[in-house]
Design an enzyme around this catalytic site. Structure first.
Site, PDB file in Angstrom:
ATOM      1  N   ALA A  10       0.864  -1.196   0.000  1.00  0.00           N
ATOM      2  CA  ALA A  10       0.000   0.000   0.000  1.00  0.00           C
ATOM      3  C   ALA A  10       0.884   1.224   0.000  1.00  0.00           C
ATOM      4  O   ALA A  10       1.595   1.476   0.974  1.00  0.00           O
ATOM      5  CB  ALA A  10      -0.905  -0.021   1.222  1.00  0.00           C
ATOM      6  N   ASP A 203      10.314  14.849  13.664  1.00  0.00           N
ATOM      7  CA  ASP A 203      10.632  13.576  13.013  1.00  0.00           C
ATOM      8  C   ASP A 203      11.635  12.781  13.874  1.00  0.00           C
ATOM      9  O   ASP A 203      11.452  11.579  14.113  1.00  0.00           O
ATOM     10  CB  ASP A 203      11.205  13.868  11.621  1.00  0.00           C
ATOM     11  CG  ASP A 203      11.684  12.620  10.913  1.00  0.00           C
ATOM     12  OD1 ASP A 203      10.835  11.843  10.453  1.00  0.00           O
ATOM     13  OD2 ASP A 203      12.912  12.410  10.837  1.00  0.00           O
ATOM     14  N   LYS A 207      11.184   8.960  15.935  1.00  0.00           N
ATOM     15  CA  LYS A 207      12.132   7.840  15.836  1.00  0.00           C
ATOM     16  C   LYS A 207      12.708   7.527  17.212  1.00  0.00           C
ATOM     17  O   LYS A 207      12.881   6.360  17.579  1.00  0.00           O
ATOM     18  CB  LYS A 207      13.241   8.196  14.841  1.00  0.00           C
ATOM     19  CG  LYS A 207      12.709   8.349  13.419  1.00  0.00           C
ATOM     20  CD  LYS A 207      13.743   8.994  12.521  1.00  0.00           C
ATOM     21  CE  LYS A 207      13.227   9.201  11.118  1.00  0.00           C
ATOM     22  NZ  LYS A 207      14.100  10.044  10.304  1.00  0.00           N
TER      23      LYS A 207
END
Ligand code: NAP
Length: 440
Positions: A10, A203, A207
């Site tokens: 996907a 970001d 993580k």
């Protein structure tokens, strides 16, 4: 050979298209390694007509990725759409609900919903694999989850965002401003049109939250990460860092501290001799401090279609070979509750750049306020501004000048209180710059 392993991919963007190509290119090796033929049987993306340079002959196209996730034609769903909500979340939930394995590179989804998704995978008896979600091509998830089980880890930290490292590298090497480097990064495709997510540290925080959970066996706590980006860093800070024996990196740091775990993302001064300081440009790096192996640093590409597909395909092979492993290395019921240590309690060295009025007694006034908070100074450097020097080469001009302090270990709370007092004394011409120092 046992039954083939059928993949539904996907999202056919940078990573998705690279994964489809890599699965075809590495078919023989994947089959030899796992004992199963691995092939893509279904794909979904928004635009069916876009030429992606892929041979999709014999592969079923789904306009709706949730239909792909529920399809009887796939054993595992590879989610490469992105984003913490919307289509990506719907696809992963539908796949787990339908008892299909999931492989994803989606750090935002994992950081915000990882615990619930891991529970759903556990209940369904399927895998949730996410090697590519942190540091792209670097196999850090596997290292933490499987390779270091015999170790007690005390700290994991790294350069987890290539855009920020690229900007800081160019600022340092070429003496450019943040704004100029960001523009170049955008022109080169290293930064998004809206760079906020990268340059303001979010970001990296996503993580880091994933790595923290893997390293310490704690529940994911993305909201508990203290986040500061690089947009306030000035060329002068990089010059001062060089003179003082440091480099500035945007680090994500997770560390055992008194009473819990610190999770913090901020520009950081690291010793120029450290492994992590050598990492320049868009490259990522993660360092782990562990009792048995000592310091371990993995360096490599944190992004890019091929590098990220490398991590995704490794997960696909693991899942195809089985058995199913807990997503975060242990069953969700055995994860420790997250125990936050607030940033105010962080203890470490600090670089503080003050812009002070060039008058007698200012340095002494600053030192006094620091001493009142029991902050010891390792060094203090005063620079006269060029403007001040040109106006009055022999005496003081009253013009603002930088005053740089390096402290020994102090708490963030005390540092902030001292800076507030210095500001209240009217000594500052500008807001102070504060950069934490991370020692080896
Ligand atoms: N790029 C990297 O270097 C990198 C590195 C590490 C991790 N990741 C992660 O990998 C994931 C994918 O990143 P990417 O860079 O490949 O993103 P991308 O190039 O923007 O690709 C996203 C893909 O998702 C498809 N998509 C979007 N909405 C959709 C929907 N509602 N239904 C079906 N398909 C939909 C898009 O379709 P169309 O193409 O038809 O528009 C596109 O193919 C993200 O989670 C990202 O954080 C990326």
């Amino acid at each position: 050979m046992t039954q083939s392993f059928r993949l539904g991919v996907a999202g056919l963007g940078t990573v998705g298209a690279a994964v489809v190509r890599m699965v075809a290119r590495r078919a023989a090796t994947l089959s030899a390694a796992t004992g199963r033929e691995i092939r893509v049987t279904a794909v979904s993306s928004r635009d069916r007509d876009r030429d992606r340079g892929l041979d999709l002959a014999g592969i079923t196209w789904f306009d709706d990725p949730v239909d792909l996730a529920r399809s009887g034609e796939v054993d595992a769903v590879v989610e490469l759409i992105g984003g913490s909500e919307g289509a990506a979340k719907a696809v992963v939930e539908a796949a787990l609900g339908a008892g299909k394995h999931v492989v994803t590179a989606n750090k935002a989804l994992l950081a915000h919903h990882g615990a619930a998704l891991a529970r759903a995978a556990e209940e369904a008896g399927v895998a949730l694999a996410f090697e590519a979600s942190a540091a792209g091509g670097i196999p850090i998830v596997k290292a933490l989850r499987e390779g270091l089980t015999g170790n007690a880890i005390s700290r994991v930290y790294g350069i987890l965002n290539g855009t920020c490292n690229y900007i800081l590298t160019r600022m340092e090497l070429e003496g450019l401003t943040f704004e100029a480097c960001l523009k170049d990064a955008q022109a080169l495709g290293y930064a998004e049109a809206d760079p906020t997510f990268d340059v303001e540290g979010f970001d990296t925080a996503h993580k880091l939250a994933i790595l923290t959970s893997l390293a310490f066996g704690t529940a994911l706590d993305a909201e508990g990460v203290s986040v500061e980006g690089i947009s306030a860093i000035q060329p002068l800070d990089l010059t001062m860092a060089r003179e003082l024996g440091y480099r500035i990196k945007l680090l994500g740091v997770a560390q055992i501290a008194a009473g819990g775990i610190e999770q913090r993302v901020h520009p950081t001064m690291v010793p120029r001799s450290s492994s992590i300081a050598q990492v320049m440009g868009v490259t990522n790096a993660v360092t782990i401090d562990a009792d048995a192996v000592g310091e371990l640093t993995l360096i490599g590409p944190g992004a890019g279609g091929e590098a990220t597909a490398s991590a995704v395909v490794a997960d696909i092979a693991d899942v195809a070979a089985g058995p199913v492993r807990p997503a975060f290395g242990r069953p969700t019921g055995r994860m420790q509750p997250a125990s936050r240590v607030e940033m105010q309690r962080h203890e470490g060295g600090y670089y503080i750049r003050l812009t002070v009025h060039d008058r007698p007694g200012v340095a002494a006034g600053v030192a006094t306020r620091m001493a009142e908070r029991e902050i010891s100074l390792e060094s203090i450097l005063q620079r006269r501004s060029e403007m001040a020097a040109s106006q009055d080469p022999h005496g003081r001009s009253g013009q603002p000048v930088p005053l740089v302090l390096i402290t020994y270990a102090a708490t963030e709370g005390n540092i902030r209180a001292a800076l507030d007092a210095i500001a209240a004394d009217g000594l500052l011409a500008e807001a102070p710059q504060l950069i934490r120092i991370e020692r080896e």
